[in-house]
Motif scaffolding. Structure first.
Motif, PDB file in Angstrom:
ATOM      1  N   VAL A 286     -20.092   5.654 -18.238  1.00 26.72           N
ATOM      2  CA  VAL A 286     -20.209   6.882 -19.034  1.00 26.72           C
ATOM      3  C   VAL A 286     -19.201   6.928 -20.171  1.00 26.72           C
ATOM      4  O   VAL A 286     -19.518   7.324 -21.294  1.00 26.72           O
ATOM      5  CB  VAL A 286     -20.043   8.106 -18.102  1.00 26.72           C
TER       6      VAL A 286
ATOM      7  N   GLY B 161     -27.968   2.074 -18.047  1.00 31.96           N
ATOM      8  CA  GLY B 161     -27.108   2.565 -16.982  1.00 31.96           C
ATOM      9  C   GLY B 161     -27.027   1.609 -15.811  1.00 31.96           C
ATOM     10  O   GLY B 161     -27.613   0.514 -15.817  1.00 31.96           O
TER      11      GLY B 161
ATOM     12  N   GLY C 123     -24.883   5.325 -18.337  1.00 34.81           N
ATOM     13  CA  GLY C 123     -23.926   4.877 -19.350  1.00 34.81           C
ATOM     14  C   GLY C 123     -24.337   3.575 -20.012  1.00 34.81           C
ATOM     15  O   GLY C 123     -25.517   3.255 -20.150  1.00 34.81           O
TER      16      GLY C 123
ATOM     17  N   ASN D 136     -23.078  12.483 -24.350  1.00 37.50           N
ATOM     18  CA  ASN D 136     -22.855  12.950 -22.989  1.00 37.50           C
ATOM     19  C   ASN D 136     -23.474  12.000 -21.969  1.00 37.50           C
ATOM     20  O   ASN D 136     -24.571  11.477 -22.168  1.00 37.50           O
ATOM     21  CB  ASN D 136     -23.446  14.356 -22.826  1.00 37.50           C
ATOM     22  N   GLY D 137     -22.738  11.765 -20.875  1.00 35.98           N
ATOM     23  CA  GLY D 137     -23.225  10.901 -19.818  1.00 35.98           C
ATOM     24  C   GLY D 137     -23.356  11.670 -18.509  1.00 35.98           C
ATOM     25  O   GLY D 137     -22.727  12.707 -18.320  1.00 35.98           O
ATOM     26  N   HIS D 138     -24.136  11.121 -17.603  1.00 39.99           N
ATOM     27  CA  HIS D 138     -24.425  11.805 -16.342  1.00 39.99           C
ATOM     28  C   HIS D 138     -24.234  10.833 -15.186  1.00 39.99           C
ATOM     29  O   HIS D 138     -24.664   9.677 -15.256  1.00 39.99           O
ATOM     30  CB  HIS D 138     -25.865  12.332 -16.349  1.00 39.99           C
ATOM     31  N   ILE D 139     -23.555  11.304 -14.121  1.00 37.99           N
ATOM     32  CA  ILE D 139     -23.368  10.514 -12.908  1.00 37.99           C
ATOM     33  C   ILE D 139     -24.002  11.271 -11.746  1.00 37.99           C
ATOM     34  O   ILE D 139     -23.727  12.449 -11.549  1.00 37.99           O
ATOM     35  CB  ILE D 139     -21.874  10.277 -12.631  1.00 37.99           C
TER      36      ILE D 139
ATOM     37  N   ASP E 252     -25.358   5.981 -12.919  1.00 34.23           N
ATOM     38  CA  ASP E 252     -24.934   6.557 -14.199  1.00 34.23           C
ATOM     39  C   ASP E 252     -25.894   6.106 -15.286  1.00 34.23           C
ATOM     40  O   ASP E 252     -26.592   5.092 -15.145  1.00 34.23           O
ATOM     41  CB  ASP E 252     -23.502   6.118 -14.547  1.00 34.23           C
TER      42      ASP E 252
ATOM     43  N   LYS F  41     -20.147   5.194 -23.341  1.00 34.25           N
ATOM     44  CA  LYS F  41     -21.428   5.576 -23.920  1.00 34.25           C
ATOM     45  C   LYS F  41     -21.213   6.612 -25.018  1.00 34.25           C
ATOM     46  O   LYS F  41     -20.347   7.476 -24.914  1.00 34.25           O
ATOM     47  CB  LYS F  41     -22.333   6.172 -22.835  1.00 34.25           C
TER      48      LYS F  41
ATOM     49  N   MET G 236     -19.069  13.913 -20.004  1.00 34.43           N
ATOM     50  CA  MET G 236     -19.480  13.598 -18.642  1.00 34.43           C
ATOM     51  C   MET G 236     -19.830  14.848 -17.850  1.00 34.43           C
ATOM     52  O   MET G 236     -19.146  15.854 -17.925  1.00 34.43           O
ATOM     53  CB  MET G 236     -18.330  12.853 -17.933  1.00 34.43           C
TER      54      MET G 236
ATOM     55  N   LEU H 183     -17.664   5.983 -14.101  1.00 32.24           N
ATOM     56  CA  LEU H 183     -17.054   6.756 -15.181  1.00 32.24           C
ATOM     57  C   LEU H 183     -16.379   5.851 -16.199  1.00 32.24           C
ATOM     58  O   LEU H 183     -16.631   5.955 -17.405  1.00 32.24           O
ATOM     59  CB  LEU H 183     -16.031   7.733 -14.590  1.00 32.24           C
TER      60      LEU H 183
END
Length: 496
Positions: free
Chosen positions: A396, A480, A424, A402-405, A422, A399, A364, A392
């Motif tokens: 994420v 997402g 995810g 790597n995930g992004h918020i 996100d 998933k 994350m 989160l």
């Protein structure tokens, strides 16, 4: 005779009916108590034994095991651990020797009050096991004081302490099982007496019904008409007509009831108006109570992370996460204030995300972009953190890779728009529709992880800003989820 009966007051008529109905029942009750006393006593003894044993089944093993575990991992004598302290896991530390002595006394009591011989024998075996456990605890404490190796102490804890506490717990459970099976003997005795009691009750009930029916018919004729008039007026009051009044030509208790009803109707009308005025404030108080929660699991996880970093001697990281945690709770509490600035809200959610990044640094990362022109606005506190937590936990974290918020805030005309997006797992249409329905119906089942929750955020926004504002969601499975908060761009006068 008929005229003399009608001259009786309503209270005297009802008293005669009550005596006719109650007196036989009192006599019957004494008979039932006498018939059930022996079986009830045996049932009570079994129940007390089971309840008493249950107190130690649930607590003894985990308290002894965890106290000695703390002694081993801390390499401290038992007296230095402190007694009666509740750990982060919710387990209370104990003095093992005092607690074992207490359980021995309990075993003696359970042995004396046992209703089955095998239960007595089980308690004797359990006391022998406690004695063996005491010796093992003494040996373990000696090893700790001598500075024995951690692995040796842990092996002694696993092989000796845990095994003996499990055996003690099993003994108590066997005692409970044996005592429970004795319920069948008590039940058989009760079944025999129940047949006789049912017959007696039916005969008594039939006699009481005949007598009371005769007396009741006489009393009803003298009160039904005024009562019916009073009921008509109560129907009007139920529909909101608090000006309704009724007159009854009577000199008994019905006349008193009528006067009191008229007075009460006027008072209710006044009270209803007061309730309407206070309703909004009461609703806001409910929202404040929802807002006053703190998620203990987040705190436990943060503290576990701090312990792990400290053990790894990553002092700089420990200082950083403690600083973030302090900032997080400073905003959460905020001296009891319900509203904070958007700048403070940004700092709060940023502290939360930084703390979580220590745990999920491999899966994350996040960004926060809130326009600085929004900083002076005051908003209900703790709006963004529940949405960030949802992104989160449900996005994420589920998933692969790597995930992004991304958390953004901007002004759009007369509104302020916050978004938590996100990349995810996302949701399919069925899941998304269910979430939207939960939010629309204020169904708190929408929040699986406790905390303030999405529904509570939406409730607070609508309470402060109106039904045109709140939380909405867009999501696509595998792509997402985006959560959007819409509020009015104004500093409102909130309830305090």
């Amino acid at each position: 005779m008929i005229r003399r009966r009608h001259k009786l007051s309503l209270s005297k008529k009802l008293t005669s009916i009550s005596i006719t109905a109650i007196l036989p029942m009192v006599i019957l009750s004494f008979y039932l108590l006498w018939a059930l006393s022996d079986a009830a006593s045996a049932y009570s003894d079994i129940n007390k034994n089971i309840s008493y044993a249950n107190e130690y089944v649930h607590n003894f093993k985990e308290r002894i095991d965890y106290t000695l575990y703390l002694a081993v991992i801390g390499n401290k004598p038992i007296e230095e651990l402190g007694v009666g302290k509740t750990t982060v896991n919710g387990i209370v530390t104990v003095n093992p020797y005092s607690y074992m002595k207490e359980l021995e006394s309990a075993c003696s009591r359970l042995s004396d009050t046992a209703t089955v011989n095998s239960s007595t024998n089980q308690m004797m075996r359990t006391k022998n096991t406690i004695n063996a456990l005491r010796k093992s605890v003494i040996n373990l404490e000696k090893n700790i004081k001598k500075g024995s190796l951690y692995d040796d102490n842990m092996n002694s804890l696993d092989q000796n302490i845990y095994a003996l506490t499990s055996l003690i717990q099993s003994g108590l459970q066997n005692y409970i099982y044996t005592e429970t099976t004795n319920y069948e003997n008590v039940k058989a005795e009760l079944d025999k007496k129940n047949a006789l009691m049912v017959t007696t009750c039916l005969i008594t009930l039939l006699v009481v019904i005949i007598i009371t029916a005769s007396l009741t018919t006489s009393a009803v004729k003298s009160v039904t008409t005024p009562i019916r008039k009073l009921c008509d007026q109560t129907s009007k009051v139920a529909k909101g007509d608090f000006t309704a009044n009724t007159k009854v030509e009577s000199i008994d208790e019905i006349a008193i009831l009528t006067r009191n009803f008229n007075d009460m109707t006027q008072e209710i009308g006044i009270l209803v108006e007061d309730i309407k005025k206070n309703q909004e404030n009461l609703h806001l108080i409910e929202m404040k109570l929802l807002q006053a929660q703190i998620n203990p699991h987040f705190l436990y996880n943060a503290l576990d992370t701090i312990v792990w970093l400290a053990e790894m001697k990553k002092n700089e990281e420990v200082v950083a996460i403690v600083t973030y945690l302090s900032s997080f709770f400073r905003t959460t509490l905020s001296k009891g204030k319900d509203f904070i600035t958007i700048q403070e809200e940004e700092l709060h959610v940023e502290s939360y995300m930084n703390i979580q990044k220590f745990r999920y640094q491999d899966v994350m990362d996040f960004e926060i972009h809130i326009d600085k022109e929004l900083y002076p606005y005051t908003i209900p506190k703790l709006m963004l953190q529940p949405l960030a937590e949802n992104a989160l936990v449900h996005g994420v974290r589920n998933k692969r890779g790597n995930g992004h918020i991304l958390i953004t805030g901007k002004k759009d005309g007369d509104n302020i728009i916050f978004q938590v997006a996100d990349d995810g797992r996302g949701m399919d249409k069925k899941e998304l529709d269910k979430l939207r329905q939960c939010i629309a119906n204020n169904n708190n089942n929408a929040t699986d992880n406790g905390g303030f929750g999405i529904v509570n955020v939406n409730q607070r926004i609508r309470s402060y800003y109106g039904k045109d504002y709140g939380v909405s969601f867009e999501s696509e499975l595998g792509r997402g989820t985006t959560a959007t908060i819409t509020i009015a761009a104004k500093n409102i006068q909130h309830f305090s």
